[in-house]
Design a protein around this motif. Structure first.
Motif, PDB file in Angstrom:
ATOM      1  N   ALA A  11       0.755  -1.286   0.166  1.00  0.00           N
ATOM      2  CA  ALA A  11       0.058  -0.016  -0.014  1.00  0.00           C
ATOM      3  C   ALA A  11       0.916   1.353   0.099  1.00  0.00           C
ATOM      4  N   LEU A  12       0.380   2.426  -0.759  1.00  0.00           N
ATOM      5  CA  LEU A  12       0.992   3.657  -0.625  1.00  0.00           C
ATOM      6  C   LEU A  12       0.669   3.959   0.960  1.00  0.00           C
ATOM      7  N   PHE A  13       1.702   4.807   1.425  1.00  0.00           N
ATOM      8  CA  PHE A  13       1.540   5.098   2.853  1.00  0.00           C
ATOM      9  C   PHE A  13       2.199   6.299   2.959  1.00  0.00           C
ATOM     10  N   VAL A  14       1.888   7.406   3.890  1.00  0.00           N
ATOM     11  CA  VAL A  14       2.681   8.579   4.235  1.00  0.00           C
ATOM     12  C   VAL A  14       2.637   8.435   6.016  1.00  0.00           C
ATOM     13  N   PRO A  15       3.632   8.992   6.714  1.00  0.00           N
ATOM     14  CA  PRO A  15       3.535   9.255   7.967  1.00  0.00           C
ATOM     15  C   PRO A  15       2.342   9.858   8.443  1.00  0.00           C
ATOM     16  N   THR A  16       1.541   9.232   9.437  1.00  0.00           N
ATOM     17  CA  THR A  16       0.462   9.706   9.854  1.00  0.00           C
ATOM     18  C   THR A  16       0.412  11.222  10.275  1.00  0.00           C
ATOM     19  N   GLY A  48     -11.655  11.669   9.598  1.00  0.00           N
ATOM     20  CA  GLY A  48     -12.278  10.735   8.544  1.00  0.00           C
ATOM     21  C   GLY A  48     -11.104  10.070   7.478  1.00  0.00           C
ATOM     22  N   THR A  49     -12.211   9.633   6.290  1.00  0.00           N
ATOM     23  CA  THR A  49     -11.539   9.113   5.058  1.00  0.00           C
ATOM     24  C   THR A  49     -10.865  10.393   4.202  1.00  0.00           C
ATOM     25  N   GLN A  50     -11.409  11.355   4.418  1.00  0.00           N
ATOM     26  CA  GLN A  50     -10.852  12.393   3.318  1.00  0.00           C
ATOM     27  C   GLN A  50      -9.950  13.461   4.315  1.00  0.00           C
ATOM     28  N   ARG A  51      -8.633  13.625   3.934  1.00  0.00           N
ATOM     29  CA  ARG A  51      -7.865  14.079   4.648  1.00  0.00           C
ATOM     30  C   ARG A  51      -6.964  15.466   3.620  1.00  0.00           C
ATOM     31  N   THR A  52      -6.132  15.939   4.378  1.00  0.00           N
ATOM     32  CA  THR A  52      -5.057  16.737   3.218  1.00  0.00           C
ATOM     33  C   THR A  52      -3.804  16.609   3.817  1.00  0.00           C
ATOM     34  N   VAL A  53      -2.810  16.867   2.578  1.00  0.00           N
ATOM     35  CA  VAL A  53      -1.432  16.815   2.864  1.00  0.00           C
ATOM     36  C   VAL A  53      -0.806  18.129   2.470  1.00  0.00           C
ATOM     37  N   THR A  54       0.397  18.517   2.783  1.00  0.00           N
ATOM     38  CA  THR A  54       1.036  19.515   1.989  1.00  0.00           C
ATOM     39  C   THR A  54       2.013  18.793   1.144  1.00  0.00           C
ATOM     40  N   VAL A  55       2.147  18.908  -0.199  1.00  0.00           N
ATOM     41  CA  VAL A  55       3.024  18.312  -0.990  1.00  0.00           C
ATOM     42  C   VAL A  55       4.164  19.304  -1.296  1.00  0.00           C
ATOM     43  N   ALA A  96      -3.118  19.270  -0.751  1.00  0.00           N
ATOM     44  CA  ALA A  96      -3.504  18.206  -1.916  1.00  0.00           C
ATOM     45  C   ALA A  96      -4.551  17.312  -1.107  1.00  0.00           C
ATOM     46  N   PRO A  97      -5.760  17.162  -1.618  1.00  0.00           N
ATOM     47  CA  PRO A  97      -6.694  16.362  -0.875  1.00  0.00           C
ATOM     48  C   PRO A  97      -6.355  14.710  -1.039  1.00  0.00           C
ATOM     49  N   VAL A  98      -6.394  13.934  -0.015  1.00  0.00           N
ATOM     50  CA  VAL A  98      -6.183  12.692  -0.329  1.00  0.00           C
ATOM     51  C   VAL A  98      -7.251  11.880   0.406  1.00  0.00           C
ATOM     52  N   THR A  99      -7.518  10.625   0.008  1.00  0.00           N
ATOM     53  CA  THR A  99      -8.385   9.631   0.563  1.00  0.00           C
ATOM     54  C   THR A  99      -7.641   8.531   1.212  1.00  0.00           C
ATOM     55  N   VAL A 100      -7.852   8.126   2.563  1.00  0.00           N
ATOM     56  CA  VAL A 100      -7.052   7.453   3.584  1.00  0.00           C
ATOM     57  C   VAL A 100      -7.648   5.996   3.828  1.00  0.00           C
ATOM     58  N   GLY A 101      -6.859   5.058   3.951  1.00  0.00           N
ATOM     59  CA  GLY A 101      -7.377   3.633   4.272  1.00  0.00           C
ATOM     60  C   GLY A 101      -7.060   3.279   5.495  1.00  0.00           C
ATOM     61  N   VAL A 102      -6.104   2.172   5.774  1.00  0.00           N
ATOM     62  CA  VAL A 102      -5.769   1.492   7.130  1.00  0.00           C
ATOM     63  C   VAL A 102      -4.883   2.445   7.652  1.00  0.00           C
ATOM     64  N   THR A 118      -0.224   5.896   7.657  1.00  0.00           N
ATOM     65  CA  THR A 118      -1.537   5.727   7.039  1.00  0.00           C
ATOM     66  C   THR A 118      -1.527   5.377   5.578  1.00  0.00           C
ATOM     67  N   GLN A 119      -2.444   4.468   5.144  1.00  0.00           N
ATOM     68  CA  GLN A 119      -2.410   4.150   3.805  1.00  0.00           C
ATOM     69  C   GLN A 119      -3.076   5.043   2.950  1.00  0.00           C
ATOM     70  N   ILE A 120      -2.553   5.597   1.861  1.00  0.00           N
ATOM     71  CA  ILE A 120      -3.054   6.726   0.769  1.00  0.00           C
ATOM     72  C   ILE A 120      -3.817   5.643  -0.258  1.00  0.00           C
ATOM     73  N   THR A 121      -5.076   5.874  -0.321  1.00  0.00           N
ATOM     74  CA  THR A 121      -5.682   5.026  -1.462  1.00  0.00           C
ATOM     75  C   THR A 121      -5.909   6.012  -2.866  1.00  0.00           C
ATOM     76  N   SER A 122      -5.842   7.282  -2.647  1.00  0.00           N
ATOM     77  CA  SER A 122      -5.951   8.250  -3.904  1.00  0.00           C
ATOM     78  C   SER A 122      -5.419   9.562  -3.439  1.00  0.00           C
ATOM     79  N   GLY A 123      -4.895  10.006  -4.185  1.00  0.00           N
ATOM     80  CA  GLY A 123      -4.347  11.558  -4.165  1.00  0.00           C
ATOM     81  C   GLY A 123      -2.901  11.635  -4.372  1.00  0.00           C
TER      82      GLY A 123
END
Length: 445
Positions: free
Chosen positions: A385-390, A397-404, A414-420, A426-431
């Motif tokens: 899975a794609l992931f970034v540090p929490t 929720g499942t819709q979060r934001t990160v600074t790219v 940038a908006p992202v969707t998270v999983g596990v 934290t898993q990134i499922t899109s974004g």
């Protein structure tokens, strides 16, 4: 002229007080300025790459080992102990006799109840034949076997049109009733069982007497059943296989019979009569079973643990877990979630906790009820899975934001969707795509 010196002293005193006041104000101002100047927090920033790997979300909890095969057993009939067949450490099998109390009174009560049942059934048979009912206190009656050829009652007309000659046989067909005891009484009870409580189509039968006789049989049967249970309760047997953990008294002491969970002990000189099931300890933790004799059995060992409300919502039956013994941190056991309670337990001064039951997978013969454990339950897992540090994520929720952070150093949200989501990643499922850089901002105290 003494006025001038006094005036000079007043001026000097007022000047000194003014200096002190100015110094105090200046000090307070300095404190305020220093306090305000130190209020801004220092922020540190760094970047992390979007990576690929395994993300595992876990739920932690603490609890105790317990076995559903453990049992605390008590006598249902109290009395003086005449036998105690086991001691702590003995292995027992289901159905094995463990102890006995004096059963003399219970046997006498059962014999008397059976005799009354025989009399009640014999009386019912007489009423069904149209004969007068016997007094309730009578302990003997005409045996039921004589009902197939009824004698000619002198006080009632013959209901049968065809009737055998009546003159002489009464002496042989109507013996004097005698009380039935022992084996004869038991045999009579079995024979009387064939006399069903059913109305007989006989015009000479008194309906009221029949109802009363039927009620007497029912009451007598109930008394026999109760007496039999009382006698059975004088013997204590093992409900399961196990090892004797404790014995509450010795021969000669008195035990209290109980069929209900009771936490109080008995009077001095008697054995306690606590409940037969494990209760609940502090904070909802399971308590060890208690009883006159306690049996333990590690077969089917389980863990009873408590988790927070938020974590309980992430759990479900079937999830895998690991269990670590508190006193033996090198002993790690595999387990599986069996159930998650929806009823909270409240610890003193703590937030609500929810009980979770886990089955231990693998050998349990060296485990003991009551051992403390910590648990790690896998609430979610994602491989490759794609992931970034929490810490790089903002929002809930499942819709979060990160600074790219771009290659030239510029940054954008940038908006992202998270999983596990684990404690660290934290898993990134899109974004996002692998290799991108995200900013992590931490605030230093």
């Amino acid at each position: 002229m003494k006025v001038l010196p006094r005036l000079h002293k007043a001026v000097l005193l007022n000047s000194a007080l003014g200096v002190v006041l100015i110094a105090a104000v200046g000090g307070a101002y300095a404190v305020v300025v220093n306090s305000d100047s130190s209020s801004p927090k220092r922020t540190d920033t760094r970047t992390a790459a979007v990576s690929t790997g395994k993300v595992q979300a876990t739920v932690s909890g603490a609890g105790l080992l317990t076995s559903p095969s453990d049992a605390g057993v008590n006598f249902t009939t109290g009395g003086q102990l005449t036998k105690v067949e086991v001691k702590p450490g003995d292995k027992v099998t289901k159905g094995q006799e463990l102890a006995k109390v004096d059963d003399t009174a219970a046997r006498q009560a059962l014999a008397q109840a059976k005799t009354s049942l025989v009399a009640a059934k014999a009386n019912l048979a007489k009423v069904q034949e149209g004969q007068p009912a016997s007094p309730p206190a009578s302990s003997g009656a005409t045996p039921p076997g004589g009902a197939s050829h009824p004698a000619t009652p002198p006080s009632s007309p013959s209901p049968t049109p065809t009737k055998t000659p009546s003159p002489t046989p009464p002496a042989s067909t109507s013996p004097t009733p005698t009380p039935l005891t022992g084996a004869v009484a038991e045999l009579s009870v079995r024979n009387a069982a064939f006399v069903d409580v059913v109305p007989v189509a006989n015009p000479s039968v008194d309906p009221n007497a029949l109802i009363q006789a039927q009620a007497q049989v029912s009451q007598a049967q109930s008394a026999v059943d109760t007496a039999q249970r009382t006698l059975d309760g004088t013997v204590l047997t093992a409900p399961v296989d196990g090892t004797v953990a404790s014995v509450g008294a010795t021969v000669g002491q008195t035990v209290i019979g109980t069929t209900y969970t009771a936490g109080a002990g008995a009077a001095p000189g008697t054995a306690p009569a606590p409940g037969t099931t494990a209760g609940t300890g502090t904070g909802g933790a399971p308590a060890a079973p208690s009883g006159f004799i306690v049996l333990t059995n590690p077969t089917g060992m389980q863990v009873k643990a408590n988790v927070s409300e938020a974590d309980s919502l992430r759990l479900k039956p079937g999830q895998s877990a690991t269990v670590t013994l508190t006193a033996q941190s090198t002993t790690v056991l595999n387990a599986r979630v069996l159930s998650v309670s929806t009823l909270a337990v409240n610890g003193a001064g703590t937030a609500a906790q929810y009980p979770v039951t886990l089955d231990i997978m693998g050998p349990t013969k060296d485990l003991h009820t009551g051992q403390g454990v910590s648990v790690q339950i896998v609430a979610g897992e994602a491989s490759d899975a794609l992931f970034v540090p929490t810490a790089a994520l903002s929002g809930t929720g499942t819709q979060r934001t990160v600074t790219v952070v771009a290659a030239d150093g510029t940054a954008h949200s940038a908006p992202v969707t998270v999983g596990v989501e684990s404690d660290t990643n934290t898993q990134i499922t899109s974004g996002l795509t692998q290799g991108q850089k995200v900013r992590i901002t931490t605030v230093a105290p």
